[in-house]
Scaffold this motif. Sequence first.
Motif, mmCIF file in Angstrom:
data_model
loop_
_atom_site.group_PDB
_atom_site.id
_atom_site.type_symbol
_atom_site.label_atom_id
_atom_site.label_comp_id
_atom_site.label_asym_id
_atom_site.label_seq_id
_atom_site.Cartn_x
_atom_site.Cartn_y
_atom_site.Cartn_z
ATOM 1 N N SER A 76 0.819 -1.218 0.000
ATOM 2 C CA SER A 76 0.000 0.000 0.000
ATOM 3 C C SER A 76 0.846 1.260 0.000
ATOM 4 C CB SER A 76 -0.944 0.018 1.206
ATOM 5 O OG SER A 76 -1.924 -0.979 1.077
ATOM 6 N N ASN A 77 1.969 1.204 0.691
ATOM 7 C CA ASN A 77 2.861 2.363 0.727
ATOM 8 C C ASN A 77 3.433 2.692 -0.648
ATOM 9 O OD1 ASN A 77 2.485 2.806 3.461
ATOM 10 N ND2 ASN A 77 4.260 1.591 4.064
ATOM 11 N N GLY A 78 3.365 1.744 -1.574
ATOM 12 C CA GLY A 78 3.850 1.959 -2.939
ATOM 13 C C GLY A 78 2.847 2.679 -3.826
ATOM 14 N N GLY A 79 1.645 2.924 -3.311
ATOM 15 C CA GLY A 79 0.637 3.650 -4.074
ATOM 16 C C GLY A 79 -0.211 2.754 -4.958
ATOM 17 N N PRO A 80 -1.118 3.375 -5.709
ATOM 18 C CA PRO A 80 -2.062 2.612 -6.537
ATOM 19 C C PRO A 80 -1.391 1.674 -7.539
ATOM 20 C CG PRO A 80 -2.694 4.922 -6.464
ATOM 21 C CD PRO A 80 -1.361 4.808 -5.785
ATOM 22 N N GLY A 81 -0.300 2.103 -8.135
ATOM 23 C CA GLY A 81 0.386 1.254 -9.108
ATOM 24 C C GLY A 81 0.879 -0.038 -8.484
ATOM 25 N N ALA A 82 1.430 0.059 -7.276
ATOM 26 C CA ALA A 82 1.914 -1.134 -6.580
ATOM 27 C C ALA A 82 0.756 -2.049 -6.193
ATOM 28 C CB ALA A 82 2.710 -0.733 -5.341
ATOM 29 N N LEU A 83 -0.357 -1.453 -5.769
ATOM 30 C CA LEU A 83 -1.534 -2.241 -5.401
ATOM 31 C C LEU A 83 -2.066 -3.018 -6.605
ATOM 32 C CD1 LEU A 83 -3.260 0.511 -3.256
ATOM 33 C CD2 LEU A 83 -2.389 -1.666 -2.375
ATOM 34 N N ILE A 84 -2.195 -2.329 -7.728
ATOM 35 C CA ILE A 84 -2.712 -2.976 -8.941
ATOM 36 C C ILE A 84 -1.738 -4.046 -9.437
ATOM 37 C CG2 ILE A 84 -3.312 -2.596 -11.367
ATOM 38 C CD1 ILE A 84 -4.376 0.200 -10.425
ATOM 39 N N SER A 85 -0.447 -3.762 -9.402
ATOM 40 C CA SER A 85 0.541 -4.753 -9.839
ATOM 41 C C SER A 85 0.485 -5.998 -8.977
ATOM 42 C CB SER A 85 1.949 -4.154 -9.815
ATOM 43 O OG SER A 85 2.069 -3.177 -10.809
ATOM 44 N N PHE A 86 0.309 -5.813 -7.660
ATOM 45 C CA PHE A 86 0.203 -6.968 -6.768
ATOM 46 C C PHE A 86 -1.020 -7.809 -7.130
ATOM 47 C CE2 PHE A 86 -1.518 -9.065 -3.030
ATOM 48 C CZ PHE A 86 -0.426 -9.828 -2.635
ATOM 49 N N LEU A 87 -2.162 -7.156 -7.297
ATOM 50 C CA LEU A 87 -3.384 -7.885 -7.642
ATOM 51 C C LEU A 87 -3.264 -8.566 -9.003
ATOM 52 C CD1 LEU A 87 -6.016 -5.306 -6.387
ATOM 53 C CD2 LEU A 87 -5.402 -7.488 -5.308
ATOM 54 N N ALA A 88 -2.558 -7.940 -9.924
ATOM 55 C CA ALA A 88 -2.417 -8.483 -11.278
ATOM 56 C C ALA A 88 -1.670 -9.807 -11.296
ATOM 57 C CB ALA A 88 -1.722 -7.470 -12.179
ATOM 58 N N GLN A 89 -0.859 -10.067 -10.285
ATOM 59 C CA GLN A 89 -0.117 -11.332 -10.282
ATOM 60 C C GLN A 89 -1.044 -12.538 -10.177
ATOM 61 O OE1 GLN A 89 2.560 -11.902 -6.984
ATOM 62 N NE2 GLN A 89 1.068 -11.118 -5.532
ATOM 63 N N TYR A 90 -2.289 -12.313 -9.768
ATOM 64 C CA TYR A 90 -3.263 -13.392 -9.672
ATOM 65 C C TYR A 90 -4.065 -13.555 -10.966
ATOM 66 C CZ TYR A 90 -2.104 -13.243 -4.763
ATOM 67 O OH TYR A 90 -1.412 -13.279 -3.576
ATOM 68 N N CYS A 91 -3.767 -12.738 -11.960
ATOM 69 C CA CYS A 91 -4.488 -12.771 -13.235
ATOM 70 C C CYS A 91 -3.539 -13.207 -14.346
ATOM 71 C CB CYS A 91 -5.037 -11.376 -13.563
ATOM 72 S SG CYS A 91 -6.124 -10.710 -12.296
ATOM 73 N N THR A 92 -4.031 -14.058 -15.226
ATOM 74 C CA THR A 92 -3.188 -14.510 -16.339
ATOM 75 C C THR A 92 -3.512 -13.788 -17.634
ATOM 76 O OG1 THR A 92 -4.697 -16.348 -16.756
ATOM 77 C CG2 THR A 92 -2.790 -16.792 -15.348
ATOM 78 N N THR A 93 -4.648 -13.108 -17.662
ATOM 79 C CA THR A 93 -5.017 -12.370 -18.874
ATOM 80 C C THR A 93 -5.495 -10.970 -18.498
ATOM 81 O OG1 THR A 93 -7.355 -13.018 -18.873
ATOM 82 C CG2 THR A 93 -5.798 -14.512 -19.988
ATOM 83 N N GLN A 94 -5.516 -10.103 -19.494
ATOM 84 C CA GLN A 94 -6.029 -8.757 -19.265
ATOM 85 C C GLN A 94 -7.517 -8.805 -18.928
ATOM 86 O OE1 GLN A 94 -4.277 -7.010 -22.955
ATOM 87 N NE2 GLN A 94 -3.758 -5.312 -21.589
ATOM 88 N N ASP A 95 -8.247 -9.736 -19.503
ATOM 89 C CA ASP A 95 -9.676 -9.858 -19.195
ATOM 90 C C ASP A 95 -9.903 -10.232 -17.728
ATOM 91 O OD1 ASP A 95 -10.627 -9.089 -21.680
ATOM 92 O OD2 ASP A 95 -10.696 -11.148 -22.444
ATOM 93 N N GLU A 96 -9.068 -11.112 -17.187
ATOM 94 C CA GLU A 96 -9.184 -11.464 -15.770
ATOM 95 C C GLU A 96 -8.924 -10.239 -14.895
ATOM 96 O OE1 GLU A 96 -6.648 -14.699 -14.714
ATOM 97 O OE2 GLU A 96 -7.751 -16.140 -15.919
ATOM 98 N N LEU A 97 -7.895 -9.482 -15.230
ATOM 99 C CA LEU A 97 -7.588 -8.276 -14.468
ATOM 100 C C LEU A 97 -8.722 -7.261 -14.604
ATOM 101 C CD1 LEU A 97 -5.699 -6.630 -12.684
ATOM 102 C CD2 LEU A 97 -4.516 -5.875 -14.769
ATOM 103 N N ARG A 98 -9.265 -7.149 -15.791
ATOM 104 C CA ARG A 98 -10.387 -6.232 -16.036
ATOM 105 C C ARG A 98 -11.587 -6.615 -15.157
ATOM 106 N NH1 ARG A 98 -9.829 -6.534 -21.152
ATOM 107 N NH2 ARG A 98 -8.604 -4.654 -21.391
ATOM 108 N N ARG A 99 -11.884 -7.909 -15.059
ATOM 109 C CA ARG A 99 -12.993 -8.363 -14.214
ATOM 110 C C ARG A 99 -12.709 -8.078 -12.743
ATOM 111 N NH1 ARG A 99 -13.055 -12.428 -18.004
ATOM 112 N NH2 ARG A 99 -11.801 -13.856 -16.753
ATOM 113 N N LEU A 100 -11.491 -8.330 -12.313
ATOM 114 C CA LEU A 100 -11.129 -8.078 -10.914
ATOM 115 C C LEU A 100 -11.258 -6.591 -10.586
ATOM 116 C CD1 LEU A 100 -8.278 -9.628 -8.934
ATOM 117 C CD2 LEU A 100 -8.501 -7.190 -8.933
ATOM 118 N N LEU A 101 -10.668 -5.743 -11.405
ATOM 119 C CA LEU A 101 -10.716 -4.304 -11.152
ATOM 120 C C LEU A 101 -12.125 -3.749 -11.337
ATOM 121 C CD1 LEU A 101 -7.385 -3.122 -12.815
ATOM 122 C CD2 LEU A 101 -7.824 -3.665 -10.416
ATOM 123 N N GLY A 102 -12.862 -4.316 -12.290
ATOM 124 C CA GLY A 102 -14.244 -3.886 -12.489
ATOM 125 C C GLY A 102 -15.107 -4.162 -11.270
ATOM 126 N N GLY A 103 -14.837 -5.272 -10.603
ATOM 127 C CA GLY A 103 -15.552 -5.594 -9.367
ATOM 128 C C GLY A 103 -15.253 -4.620 -8.250
#
Length: 96
Positions: free
Chosen positions: A66-93
Amino acid sequence: MLTQEQIEAVAAEFDLDEEELGEAVLDACHRAASDRYNSGAAQDLDDEDAHELLHGQADRQASDISNGGPGALISFLAQYCTTQDELRRLLGGLAS
């Protein structure tokens, strides 16, 4: 694994609240801590101490991210996604 460019392209589609991102990262860190606990990590400790140790580590990890800001938060969450569509669904939620 998504590239940083792919992550940034998807993230740009959403107006995300940093607090909601932080909560999602905290949840992911605690799910991982629970998995480690259930897999027998920290076996040299009693159950309560092992749980406290692993979940304390999860809190610190989430705080560091969290101390790394929004970019770090999104990058961390993205490691659980294998495609852009998966990341899009996660962030859309999170955005809704």
